[in-house]
Design a protein around this motif. Sequence first.
Motif, mmCIF file in Angstrom:
data_model
loop_
_atom_site.group_PDB
_atom_site.id
_atom_site.type_symbol
_atom_site.label_atom_id
_atom_site.label_comp_id
_atom_site.label_asym_id
_atom_site.label_seq_id
_atom_site.Cartn_x
_atom_site.Cartn_y
_atom_site.Cartn_z
ATOM 1 N N THR A 169 0.747 -1.069 0.004
ATOM 2 C CA THR A 169 -0.009 -0.209 0.045
ATOM 3 C C THR A 169 0.814 1.303 -0.034
ATOM 4 O O THR A 169 1.990 1.330 0.606
ATOM 5 C CB THR A 169 -1.121 -0.093 1.079
ATOM 6 N N ALA A 170 0.333 2.268 -0.521
ATOM 7 C CA ALA A 170 1.211 3.385 -0.742
ATOM 8 C C ALA A 170 1.467 4.025 0.741
ATOM 9 O O ALA A 170 0.706 4.377 1.404
ATOM 10 C CB ALA A 170 0.511 4.532 -1.635
ATOM 11 N N PHE A 171 2.803 4.124 1.036
ATOM 12 C CA PHE A 171 3.162 4.926 2.280
ATOM 13 C C PHE A 171 4.526 5.770 1.936
ATOM 14 O O PHE A 171 5.076 5.347 1.091
ATOM 15 C CB PHE A 171 3.061 3.991 3.209
ATOM 16 N N GLN A 172 4.763 6.752 3.200
ATOM 17 C CA GLN A 172 6.122 7.159 3.058
ATOM 18 C C GLN A 172 6.607 7.449 4.549
ATOM 19 O O GLN A 172 5.939 7.831 5.197
ATOM 20 C CB GLN A 172 5.920 8.597 2.480
ATOM 21 N N SER A 173 7.767 6.862 4.985
ATOM 22 C CA SER A 173 8.292 7.176 6.027
ATOM 23 C C SER A 173 9.720 7.456 5.909
ATOM 24 O O SER A 173 10.241 7.803 4.718
ATOM 25 C CB SER A 173 8.275 5.558 6.825
ATOM 26 N N ALA A 174 10.358 7.743 6.975
ATOM 27 C CA ALA A 174 11.783 8.118 7.108
ATOM 28 C C ALA A 174 12.858 7.206 6.499
ATOM 29 O O ALA A 174 13.850 7.750 5.673
ATOM 30 C CB ALA A 174 12.363 8.727 7.994
ATOM 31 N N LEU A 175 12.437 6.192 6.481
ATOM 32 C CA LEU A 175 13.411 5.008 6.343
ATOM 33 C C LEU A 175 13.017 4.176 4.869
ATOM 34 O O LEU A 175 13.835 3.759 4.149
ATOM 35 C CB LEU A 175 13.664 3.888 7.316
ATOM 36 N N PHE A 176 11.766 4.308 4.739
ATOM 37 C CA PHE A 176 11.236 3.269 3.495
ATOM 38 C C PHE A 176 9.944 3.860 2.933
ATOM 39 O O PHE A 176 9.299 4.870 3.649
ATOM 40 C CB PHE A 176 10.949 1.833 3.826
ATOM 41 N N SER A 177 9.700 3.539 1.823
ATOM 42 C CA SER A 177 8.623 4.093 0.966
ATOM 43 C C SER A 177 7.969 3.195 0.125
ATOM 44 O O SER A 177 8.836 2.385 -0.525
ATOM 45 C CB SER A 177 8.864 5.468 0.496
#
Length: 401
Positions: free
Chosen positions: A130-138
């Motif tokens: 699912t679409a997501f954005q974090s500081a380490l992975f996206s």
Amino acid sequence: MNRSFTIITLLLILGVCPLRIKAQQLYELPPDAETRWVSFENRTGDKGKGGMENKGAKGHPSEWINAGKSVTLLDFEGAGIVNRIWMTIIDRNPEALRAIHIEMYWDGAAKPAVSAPLGDFFGIGLGRMTAFQSALFSDPEGKSFNCYVPMPFKKHARIMLVNESKQNQLLFYDVDLIKVKKHPKDIAYFHAYWSNSSGVGLGSDFEILPRVNGKGRFLGTNIGVVADKVYGDTWFGEGEVKTFLDGDRKYPTLAGTGTEDYIGSAWNLGPFSQLYQGATVVDKQNKKFAFYRYHIPDPIYFHSDCRVTIQQIGGAGRDLIRAIARAGGRVKPISVGTSKSLIKLLDNPDYPDLFDDKFPADEWVNFYRVDNYSATAYFYLDKPESNLPPLAPLAERIKGL
């Protein structure tokens, strides 16, 4: 190596968000740093060797990785830092994302520092993209894998992809790194460890990170939970995350207050994704949840050892818990929350039994339960190998999906 590049390198190794680096450092030019991209278009990353096939036109962007086969993504001599990994595959079903796994070896070590299922490593819990954005992975659109964790090495780096799935996979990828002449002596190596709760019984905590020996930093985790349907719609997430540091045994130094609390939310759980915390899967109908927490602004350091666990604890009313027990579900009440206090049942052996009419009907009851947990733990260690066990076999990895 000039001073500004050393500072930036150390900040990245420690996991500090690049946005916090002073703006002028973005346009300084370190004299000893060389940028390299490794992909099928330039397998070695050598200078002037990219895109040579098909007379410079698009000639080798991808390869088929047959079922049961592996491929070397990176085999790089010298010192450097892997700063970004991107890839995609053609068949991204949940079982494939558990069957395919990624391995990383630093400085000639025989044992991988990273050995984890593909999806879980890239922050995709339960293999549900699912679409997501974090500081380490996206995962920008739910169909690719991006990692931004800085991974330094002194002499050599090797990254492998192993296809244990039943499908042949079309793979596109690139590994972006900086080549340097020398690192500071005190670099830490990046590690990742995956595990699940197979064999963890009622009243036992699930180990996100078994005790790892050495000096380092716990960077965080992404966790997947498949709740046992015998528990119905009761809340699974009363479990507290506990971190045992530097000789802690019975009790930890760091203790949380609840599952959704650990990832920065409160009062149950909905889907969200932020830099350091999020819940990418909240499927209450199918009892599936995936969430993450990355300790970047709030570092967790250890000097001799570290162990991280989460309690398997849920919450509901008395009558619901009675019905679960009658249906064969494993339950053990541990506390009763009233409007005035928390009654600790384990400290009160004379408190009425769950099926006693004196047990309060209208209060919130926390209880031990048993669900299917899995987790990827990320950490830095002062050595390229750890004492942790190898990756679980395929049958165990896909169980419960």
